[in-house]
Design a protein around this motif. Sequence first.
Motif, short mmCIF file in Angstrom:
data_model
loop_
_atom_site.label_atom_id
_atom_site.label_comp_id
_atom_site.label_asym_id
_atom_site.label_seq_id
_atom_site.Cartn_x
_atom_site.Cartn_y
_atom_site.Cartn_z
N THR A 1 6.57 13.26 7.28
CA THR A 1 5.84 13.82 6.15
C THR A 1 4.34 13.56 6.27
N VAL B 1 8.24 19.69 9.41
CA VAL B 1 8.11 18.60 8.43
C VAL B 1 8.25 19.13 7.00
N GLU C 1 11.62 18.69 4.40
CA GLU C 1 11.81 17.73 3.31
C GLU C 1 11.51 18.36 1.94
N PRO C 2 10.32 18.95 1.71
CA PRO C 2 10.07 19.52 0.38
C PRO C 2 10.96 20.71 0.06
N TYR D 1 0.63 19.60 2.54
CA TYR D 1 1.76 18.79 2.08
C TYR D 1 1.43 17.30 2.21
N THR D 2 0.50 16.85 1.39
CA THR D 2 0.09 15.44 1.44
C THR D 2 0.31 14.74 0.11
#
Length: 487
Positions: free
Chosen positions: A200, A408, A411-412, A474-475
């Motif tokens: 992530t 990555v 995940e979301p 996506y942070t």
Amino acid sequence: MPAHASSPSAAPALRTSLADVEPPLALGPLDGRYRRTAAPLVDHLSEAALNRERVHVEVEWLIHLTSHGVVPGAPTLSDAERAYLRAVVTDFGADDVARLAEIERTTVHDVKAVEYLLKEKIAAAPSVLGETALPSVSELVHFCCTSEDVNNLSYSLMVRGAVRDVWLPAATGLVDDLAAMAHDLADVPMLALTHGQPATPTTLGKELAVLAHRLRRQLRRVEGAEYLGKLNGATGTYGAHVVAVPGADWPEVSRTFVEHLGLTWNPLTTQIESHDWQAELYADVARFNRVLHNLATDVWSYISRGVFTQIPVAGATGSSTMPHKVNPIRFENAEANLEISCALLDTLSATLVTSRLQRDLTDSTTQRNIGPAFGHALLAVDNVRRGLAALSVDRDLLARELDQNWEVLGEPVQSAMRAAAVAGVTGMENPYERLKELTRGRRLTADDMREFIAGLGLPADVASRLAALTPASYTGLAEHLTETYLR
């Protein structure tokens, strides 16, 4: 003789004895190669500094005894007489170091040499002050003291000065530099690596903020350290005190004296002060070292990965044979010095808390290594601080890494599917397993991920939110966390 046969070896040439070179050469790097960086600790943790603090303690004890009517018949010293005594401490220098060494060659006892030096200074007082009561109180120098009464107080003052005046300012400056970097880079997205594998995304600033936060916590512990001291005689009973002057409240005299020095009074000891406070302090400094070691290894890895580039120093050489090299030597040097410092601090912590019965002498030799322990720690702090100042971020590389790892976002996406399933949206079964099948062991493109999202049947607002998501965006709350909690 065959060509491969050994010929008689030549007699070794006589070499100049480096041990006899004047001025004397340093045996260790802290007093040699790295002298400039470690030099501020000489004022606090050298043998000369120890002797100066011994003189300081002896002087203040004499003034204390004559200021509170402790010893019947002792005169109260005048301001000029007190100033004369305290000047012995403030003026302590090379001549006094040499004279102490000369006296100790006869006494073969360092604290006794200090007592005799101070008595010499008192004997010389009339030549400076004229008529003075100082010679009449000469026997109050080292009155009812065992050597450890003087030594434990001296070491407490030395270590306190080294920590507060040298190590803490340097360590705090380093952490402030790191925190400033974290704030500056709080919004710079970066691919995270867990177990060395793409994970992530985060921001570079947030990762530095984690380390700054950890280091600051250790600094607070060190800032809150107690420095203990005692003055209670040969076995901690005030035996000589109550026989010599039975009318005095000796525990109170001891407490007020120790506190006058700015230390915390320890009321119950053997011949030695128990050194537990030292073990506590050194454990905290060692823990700071270990977190800093983590920083050094992480930054080294970021440099190796290309996240950080190092700004070349004009005229510097990175390799004796490869001209292109700019090696991360500051961080490697710091690692080694932190490891040496921790080894010494761990030994100090383990050794100093134990003394056989009422006293053994192991602490004497052990405490003489406090200077090297802090010296290597200070050298590491200096190296990391200079290393950080020479870093530049390759933002293009970070952007490329993120764009090459769209997987990555699995995940979301699966997390949004789970939330949608709970909200009653149909077709959201097995979200984790479906994303695992899509992403595991594969490199996805933006189009691959967006096509998958579009086919899930998510509510329009959720699908739109996920379709707009990129690895770089996506942070999460990384920037907010840095700005909010790293104060």
